[in-house]
Design a protein around this motif. Structure first.
Motif, PDB file in Angstrom:
ATOM      1  N   THR A 273       0.953  -1.346  -0.024  1.00 47.15           N
ATOM      2  CA  THR A 273      -0.073  -0.032  -0.120  1.00 47.15           C
ATOM      3  C   THR A 273       0.694   1.352   0.000  1.00 47.15           C
ATOM      4  O   THR A 273       1.523   1.453   0.817  1.00 47.15           O
ATOM      5  CB  THR A 273      -1.169   0.059   1.187  1.00 47.15           C
ATOM      6  OG1 THR A 273      -1.984  -1.090   1.099  1.00 47.15           O
ATOM      7  CG2 THR A 273      -1.667   1.217   1.029  1.00 47.15           C
ATOM      8  N   TYR A 274       0.818   1.907  -1.147  1.00 43.44           N
ATOM      9  CA  TYR A 274       1.688   3.250  -1.124  1.00 43.44           C
ATOM     10  C   TYR A 274       0.875   4.353  -0.861  1.00 43.44           C
ATOM     11  O   TYR A 274      -0.443   4.467  -1.157  1.00 43.44           O
ATOM     12  CB  TYR A 274       2.298   3.289  -2.754  1.00 43.44           C
ATOM     13  CG  TYR A 274       3.371   2.129  -2.983  1.00 43.44           C
ATOM     14  CD1 TYR A 274       2.872   1.196  -3.789  1.00 43.44           C
ATOM     15  CD2 TYR A 274       4.760   2.453  -2.606  1.00 43.44           C
ATOM     16  CE1 TYR A 274       3.695   0.009  -4.078  1.00 43.44           C
ATOM     17  CE2 TYR A 274       5.659   1.659  -2.786  1.00 43.44           C
ATOM     18  CZ  TYR A 274       5.246   0.298  -3.715  1.00 43.44           C
ATOM     19  OH  TYR A 274       6.196  -0.527  -3.970  1.00 43.44           O
ATOM     20  N   GLN A 275       1.367   5.488  -0.446  1.00 43.67           N
ATOM     21  CA  GLN A 275       0.601   6.537  -0.265  1.00 43.67           C
ATOM     22  C   GLN A 275       0.220   7.282  -1.352  1.00 43.67           C
ATOM     23  O   GLN A 275      -1.091   8.052  -1.474  1.00 43.67           O
ATOM     24  CB  GLN A 275       1.675   7.643   0.616  1.00 43.67           C
ATOM     25  CG  GLN A 275       1.015   8.909   0.826  1.00 43.67           C
ATOM     26  CD  GLN A 275       0.008   8.893   2.181  1.00 43.67           C
ATOM     27  OE1 GLN A 275       0.240   8.156   2.679  1.00 43.67           O
ATOM     28  NE2 GLN A 275      -1.085   9.799   2.136  1.00 43.67           N
ATOM     29  N   ASN A 276       1.079   7.088  -2.610  1.00 48.26           N
ATOM     30  CA  ASN A 276       0.509   7.795  -3.760  1.00 48.26           C
ATOM     31  C   ASN A 276       0.538   6.756  -4.877  1.00 48.26           C
ATOM     32  O   ASN A 276       1.053   5.549  -4.581  1.00 48.26           O
ATOM     33  CB  ASN A 276       1.260   9.057  -4.163  1.00 48.26           C
ATOM     34  CG  ASN A 276       1.245   9.992  -3.096  1.00 48.26           C
ATOM     35  OD1 ASN A 276       0.177  10.619  -2.979  1.00 48.26           O
ATOM     36  ND2 ASN A 276       2.356  10.427  -2.646  1.00 48.26           N
TER      37      ASN A 276
ATOM     38  N   TYR B  51       1.664   4.085  -7.326  1.00 46.11           N
ATOM     39  CA  TYR B  51       3.004   3.766  -7.815  1.00 46.11           C
ATOM     40  C   TYR B  51       2.952   3.398  -9.253  1.00 46.11           C
ATOM     41  O   TYR B  51       2.965   1.971  -9.407  1.00 46.11           O
ATOM     42  CB  TYR B  51       3.443   2.623  -6.833  1.00 46.11           C
ATOM     43  CG  TYR B  51       4.942   2.405  -6.899  1.00 46.11           C
ATOM     44  CD1 TYR B  51       5.817   3.322  -6.748  1.00 46.11           C
ATOM     45  CD2 TYR B  51       5.337   0.943  -7.035  1.00 46.11           C
ATOM     46  CE1 TYR B  51       7.131   2.943  -6.516  1.00 46.11           C
ATOM     47  CE2 TYR B  51       6.661   0.789  -7.251  1.00 46.11           C
ATOM     48  CZ  TYR B  51       7.672   1.617  -6.710  1.00 46.11           C
ATOM     49  OH  TYR B  51       8.946   1.347  -6.980  1.00 46.11           O
TER      50      TYR B  51
ATOM     51  N   ASP C 177      11.573  12.735  -0.502  1.00 44.33           N
ATOM     52  CA  ASP C 177      10.776  11.824   0.496  1.00 44.33           C
ATOM     53  C   ASP C 177      10.243  10.673  -0.279  1.00 44.33           C
ATOM     54  O   ASP C 177      10.103  10.400  -1.275  1.00 44.33           O
ATOM     55  CB  ASP C 177       9.764  12.741   1.154  1.00 44.33           C
ATOM     56  CG  ASP C 177       9.197  12.125   2.184  1.00 44.33           C
ATOM     57  OD1 ASP C 177       9.665  11.666   3.281  1.00 44.33           O
ATOM     58  OD2 ASP C 177       7.943  11.640   1.993  1.00 44.33           O
ATOM     59  N   LYS C 178      10.179   9.549   0.815  1.00 39.67           N
ATOM     60  CA  LYS C 178       9.532   8.163   0.291  1.00 39.67           C
ATOM     61  C   LYS C 178       8.380   8.148  -0.365  1.00 39.67           C
ATOM     62  O   LYS C 178       7.943   7.460  -1.170  1.00 39.67           O
ATOM     63  CB  LYS C 178       9.405   7.229   1.452  1.00 39.67           C
ATOM     64  CG  LYS C 178       8.386   7.834   2.423  1.00 39.67           C
ATOM     65  CD  LYS C 178       8.280   6.873   3.463  1.00 39.67           C
ATOM     66  CE  LYS C 178       7.212   7.328   4.476  1.00 39.67           C
ATOM     67  NZ  LYS C 178       6.765   8.368   4.950  1.00 39.67           N
ATOM     68  N   ASP C 179       7.431   9.185  -0.181  1.00 39.25           N
ATOM     69  CA  ASP C 179       6.187   9.466  -0.949  1.00 39.25           C
ATOM     70  C   ASP C 179       6.493  10.539  -1.962  1.00 39.25           C
ATOM     71  O   ASP C 179       5.194  10.688  -2.694  1.00 39.25           O
ATOM     72  CB  ASP C 179       4.988   9.790  -0.147  1.00 39.25           C
ATOM     73  CG  ASP C 179       5.000   8.706   1.082  1.00 39.25           C
ATOM     74  OD1 ASP C 179       4.867   7.492   0.750  1.00 39.25           O
ATOM     75  OD2 ASP C 179       4.492   8.919   2.229  1.00 39.25           O
TER      76      ASP C 179
ATOM     77  N   ALA D 248       2.859  12.511  -6.327  1.00 43.30           N
ATOM     78  CA  ALA D 248       2.624  13.082  -5.091  1.00 43.30           C
ATOM     79  C   ALA D 248       1.937  14.501  -5.153  1.00 43.30           C
ATOM     80  O   ALA D 248       1.277  14.892  -4.527  1.00 43.30           O
ATOM     81  CB  ALA D 248       3.983  13.321  -4.413  1.00 43.30           C
TER      82      ALA D 248
END
Length: 481
Positions: free
Chosen positions: A59-62, A64, A357-359, A409
């Motif tokens: 589960t990615y924040q944005n 992928y 950043d990671k996201d 993002a």
């Protein structure tokens, strides 16, 4: 034997000898369908419990993945709808508020109809450029017309009001006086860039008078250090010096506020001295303000000080990398400074890549992860990096996934109304971190709208040219389209 190869869930069967099967599959399948998953295990028998852990759903924040052109345009359309509705290109009476349908003389009571944003700010110079780019990338004429309509209005107002402002700068009234009587690069540079870009794209607006005003200010009237570097804190005309914030101060922002216009004037006028000046600005700013160990720039520098505030503000770094891609866009490739500017762009992109950043976004102070994630800078980086990939300044394999991650993002910051969230408001230069950490954010901060339009347009172009997709669950380059 019969061999089954999965291509986008459609069985593709080959009947051939075992030795040739793998070779034929590799030759016949397009690059986009090769090496998408890990090879199957060679061991026989029951699978160990860890056999498929690599394939667990993440589960990615944005998202992928790479957005297609229609998905990107849907984001841009929301931004366009909001801006078109809230930035009227109209003149009204200041005293009555009534619209003025036809303005044929310099009426001191006439003003621009207020909207959410000013039509003559440097931020709107970027927005005009973003609308032009979005129109070219999407084929939707509404974007292009947005800029042309407002440029025409500014040209008409310049024709009517400039003689009076020129004759009496202190007392003359004009709806666009900050442009007609500029006092800083902010008043002239980005707008001039948008005029020259529109002219190069075929706009029929007569830009001559406006380019003379803003171009001469940038190249001849703005204060410079002894070596010709654009600076702030020069003479105030009263025997003292403007303190912005100190005498002889360089703001990294000014690399963008002035230099793309200088380079574009080289193309417009066909004179190499403008190209030479643009290259000199990039290199002299970089010599003073670029940290080669980190690969990013400090925000401010004061000539004559022994030490300088090493505060790496994100949006200023955005203006710097954007300035370099804009210079390279028009700088002749045989210019003696071309490689130096391209090398500096590459060094900066490498530094920015370290801090993403990671996201997908970047922090307000790039190298301080406890500062907030900021949208406008992230959008500028997205645009500049994708443009650099499209032009071949940066490797598509390395930077294409980075730009797509950033775009996804940034797109997530566009709300349903088309407002852009997480934009740092206008920001001066400071010598302490608290100032940057606590700068407010607002959807009314104009700095993010043009960069989002530019970023979306360039992502459309990049993803049309190159394919990006999953390979062993990682998002990466998969070849030319």
């Amino acid at each position: 034997m019969e061999m089954i190869v999965q291509v986008k869930k459609t069985p593709f069967r080959l009947k051939t000898a075992p030795l040739l099967a793998g070779v034929l599959v590799a030759c016949m399948l397009p690059l986009s369908t090769m090496a998408q998953e890990a090879p199957p295990p060679q061991e026989k028998g029951p699978a160990a419990k860890d056999a498929m852990l690599h394939a667990l759903e993440v589960t990615y924040q944005n998202p992928y993945r790479a957005m297609d052109a229609a998905q990107v345009k849907a984001v841009l359309d929301r931004v366009f709808g909001y801006l078109d509705a809230t930035t009227p290109a109209e003149i009204i009476s200041k005293s009555s508020g009534a619209p003025i349908a036809r303005l044929d003389k310099a009426d001191p009571d006439a003003v621009l109809k207020p909207g959410d944003f000013r039509l003559t700010s440097y931020e709107w110079g970027v927005t005009y450029a973003g609308m032009l780019a979005a129109g070219a990338a999407t084929g939707d004429r509404r974007y292009t017309d947005y800029t042309i309509k407002r440029h025409q209005l500014l040209a008409d107002l310049t024709r009517l009001y400039y003689p009076g402002v020129k004759a009496d700068p202190a007392n003359a009234q004009a709806p666009i006086k900050s442009f007609l009587n500029p006092h800083a690069l902010d008043d002239a540079g980005a707008l001039c860039m948008s005029f020259l870009k529109a002219k190069n794209a075929g706009s029929t607006v007569d830009y001559g008078q406006m380019v003379d005003i803003c171009g001469s200010f940038v190249t001849e009237k703005e204060y410079r250090l002894k070596d010709g570097t654009l600076a702030r804190g020069g003479p105030d005309g009263k025997g003292g010096n403007k303190m912005r914030p100190l005498q002889d101060t360089l703001w990294l922002d000014d690399l963008f506020m002035g230099v793309p216009t200088i380079a574009l004037l080289g193309k417009d006028k066909g004179q190499a001295r403008y190209y030479d000046d643009a290259v000199r600005q990039v290199l002299q700013f970089s010599k003073r303000m670029f940290n080669p160990a980190l690969g990013i720039y400090m925000h401010g520098y004061v000539e004559g000080m022994r030490d300088h505030p090493e505060l790496h503000w994100a949006r200023a770094n955005g203006w710097a990398i954007m300035a370099m891609v804009e210079v390279l866009e028009v700088l002749p490739k045989n210019h003696k400074g071309y490689k130096a500017v391209e090398d500096q762009l590459r060094a900066h992109a490498r530094g920015l890549a370290r801090f993403q950043d990671k996201d997908g976004l970047w922090h307000q102070l790039i190298d301080r992860n406890d500062s907030y994630l900021e949208t406008s800078a992230s959008a500028i980086y997205t645009y500049a990096i994708a443009r650099a990939v499209n032009r071949g300044y940066l490797d598509k394999e390395m930077y294409g996934p980075m730009a797509n991650l950033a775009w996804n993002a940034v797109a997530g910051k566009v709300n349903p109304k088309g407002e852009i969230e997480g934009i740092c408001v206008g920001t001066g230069m400071a010598f302490d971190p608290a100032f940057y950490y606590y700068r407010p954010v607002s959807v009314r901060a104009a700095h993010g709208y043009g960069p989002v339009l530019l970023a979306g347009a360039e992502i459309i172009e990049m993803n049309r040219r190159f394919k990006f997709g999953l390979n062993d669950s990682g998002f990466m380059y998969q070849g030319q389209r």
